[in-house]
Design a protein around this motif. Structure first.
Motif, PDB file in Angstrom:
ATOM      1  N   ILE A  77       0.840  -1.203   0.000  1.00  0.00           N
ATOM      2  CA  ILE A  77       0.000   0.000   0.000  1.00  0.00           C
ATOM      3  C   ILE A  77       0.873   1.251   0.000  1.00  0.00           C
ATOM      4  O   ILE A  77       0.656   2.192  -0.761  1.00  0.00           O
ATOM      5  CB  ILE A  77      -0.952  -0.012   1.213  1.00  0.00           C
ATOM      6  N   ALA A  78       1.879   1.265   0.878  1.00  0.00           N
ATOM      7  CA  ALA A  78       2.775   2.420   0.950  1.00  0.00           C
ATOM      8  C   ALA A  78       3.536   2.606  -0.362  1.00  0.00           C
ATOM      9  O   ALA A  78       3.661   3.723  -0.878  1.00  0.00           O
ATOM     10  CB  ALA A  78       3.747   2.250   2.116  1.00  0.00           C
ATOM     11  N   PHE A  79       4.034   1.495  -0.923  1.00  0.00           N
ATOM     12  CA  PHE A  79       4.791   1.585  -2.167  1.00  0.00           C
ATOM     13  C   PHE A  79       3.904   2.016  -3.330  1.00  0.00           C
ATOM     14  O   PHE A  79       4.333   2.757  -4.223  1.00  0.00           O
ATOM     15  CB  PHE A  79       5.443   0.231  -2.473  1.00  0.00           C
ATOM     16  N   SER A  80       2.652   1.570  -3.344  1.00  0.00           N
ATOM     17  CA  SER A  80       1.715   1.920  -4.417  1.00  0.00           C
ATOM     18  C   SER A  80       1.515   3.424  -4.496  1.00  0.00           C
ATOM     19  O   SER A  80       1.496   4.012  -5.587  1.00  0.00           O
ATOM     20  CB  SER A  80       0.377   1.222  -4.183  1.00  0.00           C
ATOM     21  N   GLN A  81       1.370   4.070  -3.347  1.00  0.00           N
ATOM     22  CA  GLN A  81       1.170   5.528  -3.336  1.00  0.00           C
ATOM     23  C   GLN A  81       2.378   6.251  -3.913  1.00  0.00           C
ATOM     24  O   GLN A  81       2.241   7.189  -4.702  1.00  0.00           O
ATOM     25  CB  GLN A  81       0.886   5.984  -1.899  1.00  0.00           C
ATOM     26  N   ARG A  82       3.569   5.797  -3.532  1.00  0.00           N
ATOM     27  CA  ARG A  82       4.796   6.423  -4.048  1.00  0.00           C
ATOM     28  C   ARG A  82       4.988   6.133  -5.528  1.00  0.00           C
ATOM     29  O   ARG A  82       5.404   7.002  -6.304  1.00  0.00           O
ATOM     30  CB  ARG A  82       6.005   5.910  -3.259  1.00  0.00           C
ATOM     31  N   ALA A  83       4.681   4.906  -5.933  1.00  0.00           N
ATOM     32  CA  ALA A  83       4.867   4.530  -7.336  1.00  0.00           C
ATOM     33  C   ALA A  83       3.956   5.341  -8.245  1.00  0.00           C
ATOM     34  O   ALA A  83       4.369   5.770  -9.335  1.00  0.00           O
ATOM     35  CB  ALA A  83       4.597   3.031  -7.504  1.00  0.00           C
ATOM     36  N   GLU A  84       2.715   5.557  -7.820  1.00  0.00           N
ATOM     37  CA  GLU A  84       1.779   6.365  -8.605  1.00  0.00           C
ATOM     38  C   GLU A  84       2.367   7.760  -8.811  1.00  0.00           C
ATOM     39  O   GLU A  84       2.332   8.310  -9.920  1.00  0.00           O
ATOM     40  CB  GLU A  84       0.433   6.467  -7.884  1.00  0.00           C
ATOM     41  N   TRP A  85       2.883   8.346  -7.754  1.00  0.00           N
ATOM     42  CA  TRP A  85       3.425   9.698  -7.845  1.00  0.00           C
ATOM     43  C   TRP A  85       4.674   9.731  -8.742  1.00  0.00           C
ATOM     44  O   TRP A  85       4.823  10.635  -9.564  1.00  0.00           O
ATOM     45  CB  TRP A  85       3.774  10.223  -6.455  1.00  0.00           C
ATOM     46  N   VAL A  86       5.557   8.733  -8.596  1.00  0.00           N
ATOM     47  CA  VAL A  86       6.777   8.696  -9.406  1.00  0.00           C
ATOM     48  C   VAL A  86       6.440   8.611 -10.883  1.00  0.00           C
ATOM     49  O   VAL A  86       6.997   9.350 -11.714  1.00  0.00           O
ATOM     50  CB  VAL A  86       7.666   7.506  -8.987  1.00  0.00           C
ATOM     51  N   LEU A  87       5.512   7.746 -11.252  1.00  0.00           N
ATOM     52  CA  LEU A  87       5.152   7.579 -12.662  1.00  0.00           C
ATOM     53  C   LEU A  87       4.468   8.822 -13.215  1.00  0.00           C
ATOM     54  O   LEU A  87       4.722   9.228 -14.357  1.00  0.00           O
ATOM     55  CB  LEU A  87       4.249   6.357 -12.822  1.00  0.00           C
ATOM     56  N   GLU A  88       3.607   9.433 -12.416  1.00  0.00           N
ATOM     57  CA  GLU A  88       2.932  10.644 -12.868  1.00  0.00           C
ATOM     58  C   GLU A  88       3.925  11.793 -13.020  1.00  0.00           C
ATOM     59  O   GLU A  88       3.871  12.570 -13.978  1.00  0.00           O
ATOM     60  CB  GLU A  88       1.822  11.029 -11.885  1.00  0.00           C
ATOM     61  N   GLU A  89       4.857  11.898 -12.093  1.00  0.00           N
ATOM     62  CA  GLU A  89       5.848  12.969 -12.155  1.00  0.00           C
ATOM     63  C   GLU A  89       6.801  12.764 -13.334  1.00  0.00           C
ATOM     64  O   GLU A  89       7.192  13.723 -14.004  1.00  0.00           O
ATOM     65  CB  GLU A  89       6.641  13.018 -10.844  1.00  0.00           C
ATOM     66  N   LEU A  90       7.159  11.527 -13.607  1.00  0.00           N
ATOM     67  CA  LEU A  90       8.007  11.228 -14.757  1.00  0.00           C
ATOM     68  C   LEU A  90       7.294  11.596 -16.055  1.00  0.00           C
ATOM     69  O   LEU A  90       7.904  12.151 -16.982  1.00  0.00           O
ATOM     70  CB  LEU A  90       8.388   9.751 -14.757  1.00  0.00           C
TER      71      LEU A  90
END
Length: 302
Positions: free
Chosen positions: A66-79
């Motif tokens: 769950i914690a990683f999913s939130q960060r991954a969403e942000w990383v991909l969107e920011e990229l």
């Protein structure tokens, strides 16, 4: 952790988290199920922890997942945003811009702001999301929405975002023309009225709740609550409800003279602000939009 996850790992994990199953995710990604499972195992090995719980019912995320999913969403969107801005700078494309706001902005300054923005940057894909700030904030925080405009309580600003005050707007009570209480000049005269009130607990909604809590306790019929402007107007026009709106909305909502503002001055004013992610640098398109928004808000008579 010796190595960072690959972009392909993040994309695969995001799709599995969204789909809830390996089969659905593999179909969406156009890859085989064994290949997707192998990618997920590589990701878990890279991170040194289990992210997914697999069962016959599908996939569930662990606490770490769950914690990683939130960060991954942000990383991909920011990229994605970074790549679009680089392309824009190189003139290969003009990028995109997503803004969100409530009906007050939609009915007042947005048409002029959008027109001025598109005249300068006609090829930008401009997307609009309408809603109260409470519903827009998750999109702002994860990068899906570049700028949101809404009312903010200065005593309790939302976390994780940058805030720029734009204007202050007083509020009023509206009723249909000819309503028996249309000439009431104090709140106590409205205790027996049918009320439709905002559902959200953010911004001026919370101010209304705090400052008018004593009056709310005296209302004889429990208020109907909604954030829908269409529902609110329909109930005011056709069911004799009263509701609270920004005074600046009265003119565009005249509806051929069918609505009136009650002569009551006991309501608080609300501070409207532009809001954007604290984690992301504002894009060129967002900066250009904000420049025009500031100027339009400065000129408008709130």
């Amino acid at each position: 952790m010796k190595y960072l996850p690959k972009i392909g790992h993040l994309q695969a994990f995001r799709q599995v988290a969204r789909s809830g199953s390996i089969r659905s995710a593999s179909r969406e990604l156009g890859v085989s199920q064994p290949g997707l499972s192998r990618t997920l195992r590589e990701l878990e090995q890279t991170l040194g922890t289990q992210l997914l719980l697999r069962s016959k019912e599908g996939i569930a995320l662990t606490e770490a997942g769950i914690a990683f999913s939130q960060r991954a969403e942000w990383v991909l969107e920011e990229l994605k945003r970074a790549a679009e801005e680089v392309e824009q700078i190189n003139h290969y494309t003009h990028g995109r811009l997503t803004v969100g706001f409530s009906s007050l902005i939609a009915l007042t300054v947005f048409p002029g702001v959008a027109d001025a923005f598109k005249q300068t940057l006609p090829q930008v894909l401009l997307t609009v999301k309408e809603g109260q700030l409470s519903s827009l904030l998750p999109g702002v925080r994860n990068g899906e929405i570049d700028i949101a405009i809404g009312s903010v309580d200065p005593m309790a600003p939302p976390e994780g975002v940058m805030i720029e005050p734009l204007f202050t707007s007083p509020f009023c009570i509206i009723a249909r023309k000819g309503h028996p209480l249309a000439n009431a000049d104090n709140l106590l005269a409205l205790r027996q009225a049918k009320w439709l009130l905002p559902e959200s607990s953010m911004g001026y909604y919370q101010q209304l709740q705090n400052e008018l809590s004593h009056f709310y306790r005296q209302v004889e019929v429990t208020p109907l609550r909604t954030d829908s402007v269409i529902t609110g107007l329909n109930m005011v026009l056709n069911a004799d409800y009263l509701t609270v709106v920004a005074r600046a909305m009265c003119q565009p909502l005249q509806l051929d003279g069918r609505l009136v503002a009650l002569p009551i001055t006991q309501l608080p004013s609300a501070q409207y602000c532009a809001v954007w992610s604290q984690k992301s640098a504002m894009t060129t398109n967002a900066r250009q939009f904000l420049i025009r928004l500031r100027e339009a808000c400065r000129r408008f008579s709130w």
